[in-house]
Design a protein around this motif. Structure first.
Motif, PDB file in Angstrom:
ATOM      1  N   UNK A   1       0.822  -1.208   0.000  1.00 17.44           N
ATOM      2  CA  UNK A   1       0.000   0.000   0.000  1.00 17.44           C
ATOM      3  C   UNK A   1       0.852   1.253   0.000  1.00 17.44           C
ATOM      4  N   UNK A   2       1.942   1.253   0.794  1.00 16.68           N
ATOM      5  CA  UNK A   2       2.803   2.440   0.835  1.00 16.68           C
ATOM      6  C   UNK A   2       4.281   2.090   0.754  1.00 16.68           C
ATOM      7  N   UNK A   3       4.621   0.819   0.571  1.00 21.19           N
ATOM      8  CA  UNK A   3       6.013   0.420   0.424  1.00 21.19           C
ATOM      9  C   UNK A   3       6.799   0.332   1.710  1.00 21.19           C
ATOM     10  N   UNK A   4       6.169   0.553   2.859  1.00 20.57           N
ATOM     11  CA  UNK A   4       6.908   0.491   4.121  1.00 20.57           C
ATOM     12  C   UNK A   4       7.276  -0.948   4.454  1.00 20.57           C
ATOM     13  N   UNK A   5       8.374  -1.095   5.188  1.00 23.97           N
ATOM     14  CA  UNK A   5       8.810  -2.392   5.670  1.00 23.97           C
ATOM     15  C   UNK A   5       8.515  -2.482   7.164  1.00 23.97           C
ATOM     16  N   UNK A   6       7.980  -3.617   7.586  1.00 24.69           N
ATOM     17  CA  UNK A   6       7.716  -3.839   8.998  1.00 24.69           C
ATOM     18  C   UNK A   6       8.402  -5.130   9.418  1.00 24.69           C
ATOM     19  N   UNK A   7       8.702  -5.257  10.713  1.00 26.33           N
ATOM     20  CA  UNK A   7       9.253  -6.494  11.260  1.00 26.33           C
ATOM     21  C   UNK A   7       8.074  -7.372  11.660  1.00 26.33           C
ATOM     22  N   UNK A   8       7.937  -8.517  10.988  1.00 25.65           N
ATOM     23  CA  UNK A   8       6.737  -9.328  11.152  1.00 25.65           C
ATOM     24  C   UNK A   8       7.113 -10.752  11.510  1.00 25.65           C
ATOM     25  N   UNK A   9       6.397 -11.321  12.479  1.00 30.09           N
ATOM     26  CA  UNK A   9       6.590 -12.715  12.854  1.00 30.09           C
ATOM     27  C   UNK A   9       5.451 -13.565  12.339  1.00 30.09           C
ATOM     28  N   UNK A  10       4.865 -14.377  13.221  1.00 32.65           N
ATOM     29  CA  UNK A  10       3.711 -15.181  12.841  1.00 32.65           C
ATOM     30  C   UNK A  10       2.470 -14.501  13.412  1.00 32.65           C
ATOM     31  N   UNK A  11       1.923 -13.557  12.653  1.00 35.97           N
ATOM     32  CA  UNK A  11       0.753 -12.808  13.103  1.00 35.97           C
ATOM     33  C   UNK A  11       1.058 -11.737  14.127  1.00 35.97           C
ATOM     34  N   UNK A  12       2.326 -11.423  14.331  1.00 33.50           N
ATOM     35  CA  UNK A  12       2.730 -10.383  15.272  1.00 33.50           C
ATOM     36  C   UNK A  12       3.671  -9.396  14.597  1.00 33.50           C
ATOM     37  N   UNK A  13       3.485  -8.126  14.914  1.00 36.76           N
ATOM     38  CA  UNK A  13       4.306  -7.039  14.402  1.00 36.76           C
ATOM     39  C   UNK A  13       5.197  -6.558  15.545  1.00 36.76           C
ATOM     40  N   UNK A  14       6.499  -6.431  15.289  1.00 40.71           N
ATOM     41  CA  UNK A  14       7.460  -5.965  16.283  1.00 40.71           C
ATOM     42  C   UNK A  14       7.776  -4.500  16.044  1.00 40.71           C
ATOM     43  N   UNK A  15       7.718  -3.685  17.120  1.00 43.61           N
ATOM     44  CA  UNK A  15       8.029  -2.262  17.032  1.00 43.61           C
ATOM     45  C   UNK A  15       9.069  -1.944  18.106  1.00 43.61           C
ATOM     46  N   UNK A  16      10.261  -1.499  17.681  1.00 41.94           N
ATOM     47  CA  UNK A  16      11.312  -1.077  18.611  1.00 41.94           C
ATOM     48  C   UNK A  16      11.313   0.442  18.692  1.00 41.94           C
ATOM     49  N   UNK A  17      11.249   0.959  19.910  1.00 41.12           N
ATOM     50  CA  UNK A  17      11.273   2.398  20.122  1.00 41.12           C
ATOM     51  C   UNK A  17      12.475   2.729  20.989  1.00 41.12           C
TER      52      UNK A  17
END
Length: 369
Positions: free
Chosen positions: A269-285
């Protein structure tokens, strides 16, 4: 933004807040306990259901999907694509959405698009098999099992069919009994018709300025996403669900570890890359910690739910306007003041007193279906 509502938890303390209206015509206010179409947050629930079946020995993560669904995914593709690849979007199977909603094909070239398909499909009853066939018939996004994935709802419709095949009941019924009820969620469920039961906001879709003023799509047949993105929930229930999941209360610790093995996944949709597991999204802040969860969208609704790895800090936020960013001359959606306001909210909710030291707020989600 007509309305926003949220729940934040911090080491046993809970804050709930809401601002704005649930109905722009009547001025009815939003409240923190409202139900919301939570879109792709559903994927975590479906992934949990699959992992439960893995624990019972009925599904193997690295088994070819063709072993279970030879008619839906026949031949070499069925032999190469594994259950794990569907869960982490490395199957190479593209999303069916541009084909189910043909007037939306061509994004981000907005001048060449219309939103007619959104209206045409409002009450259409899709069959999972026909949507899966649309995805399988489209050009692959890559070889199965590659180092990066491409986000695709087709993967999770196939997982829904896998659950039905191994449990003898629909994915929705299995998830309700073994995930939703097991987590003690009182206001979460799959819709049984086009309307949401219980208190909820109207949901306004702008589709990057093509729908102006935004229209209400809160009454909609969600068969177009099913076990990929059809759930209705509350912010309280989402926080309860992710807290129990990360605490090993819904799947085993070893299953959770599998779910948290991530790789880069691209959102077309916007070309962004996300860190993805098995149905989970990882966000490091930075300066704040690692969070796990998901975001999601339906027409007119956006939701995000993230929980810190230690389970002590949680945030679930809902908005009742979707795709507010208007494009530039090249068709790329541009930043909007709403984005900055959401970033500020996320930073305060997730980092609290450390927000001033947190150099990077979580990226404003696409709220992808």
């Amino acid at each position: 933004m007509p309305g926003v509502f949220a729940e934040v938890r911090d080491t046993g303390r809970t804050w709930r807040g809401a601002s704005g209206v649930a109905d722009v015509t009547t001025g009815r206010p939003v409240t923190p306990d409202m139900r919301q179409r939570v879109g792709s947050i559903t994927k975590t629930f479906t992934a949990v259901a699959v992992m439960q079946q893995v624990e019972q020995g009925r599904i193997r993560l690295d088994a070819p999907i063709g072993d279970h669904l030879p008619r839906l995914v026949p031949g070499e593709r069925g032999r190469k694509i594994t259950v794990r690849m569907l869960l982490n979007h490395t199957s190479g199977i593209p999303d069916y959405l541009p084909y189910a909603f043909p007037s939306l094909q061509g994004f981000p070239s907005l001048p060449d698009m219309s939103t007619d398909s959104i209206d045409d499909n409002r009450f259409r009853q899709f069959r999972p098999a026909e949507l899966i066939e649309m995805g399988l018939a489209a050009p692959p996004t890559g070889e199965p099992g590659g180092p990066t994935g491409v986000y695709s709802n087709t993967n999770y419709l196939l997982l829904g069919q896998l659950l039905e095949q191994v449990t003898g009941t629909t994915a929705e019924k299995y998830i309700t009994r073994n995930v939703i009820e097991r987590a003690g969620l009182r206001h979460t469920g799959f819709p049984t018709g086009p309307r949401i039961e219980g208190p909820h906001s109207r949901m306004y879709e702008a589709f990057y300025g093509l729908i102006d003023p935004p229209r209400d799509y809160s009454v909609y047949n969600m068969s177009w996403v099913g076990p990929s993105a059809a759930l209705v929930s509350t912010m309280e229930d989402l926080n309860r669900f992710y807290a129990k999941l990360l605490d090993g209360k819904i799947v085993s610790r070893s299953s959770l570890a599998e779910m948290q093995r991530t790789l880069p996944v691209r959102r077309d949709l916007d070309g962004t890359m996300i860190e993805y597991g098995l149905g989970l999204h990882k966000v490091d802040i930075q300066g704040c910690g690692t969070f796990w969860g998901h975001d999601g969208s339906a027409w007119g609704a956006g939701t995000i739910s993230l929980t810190r790895a230690d389970g002590k800090r949680q945030m679930s936020v809902a908005v009742n306007l979707a795709r507010w960013n208007k494009p530039d001359s090249s068709g790329k959606p541009q930043p909007h003041p709403i984005d900055g306001a959401l970033e500020t909210l996320y930073r305060q909710a997730m980092c609290g007193g450390a927000s001033a030291q947190a150099e990077h707020a979580p990226q404003v989600p696409v709220f992808a279906p």
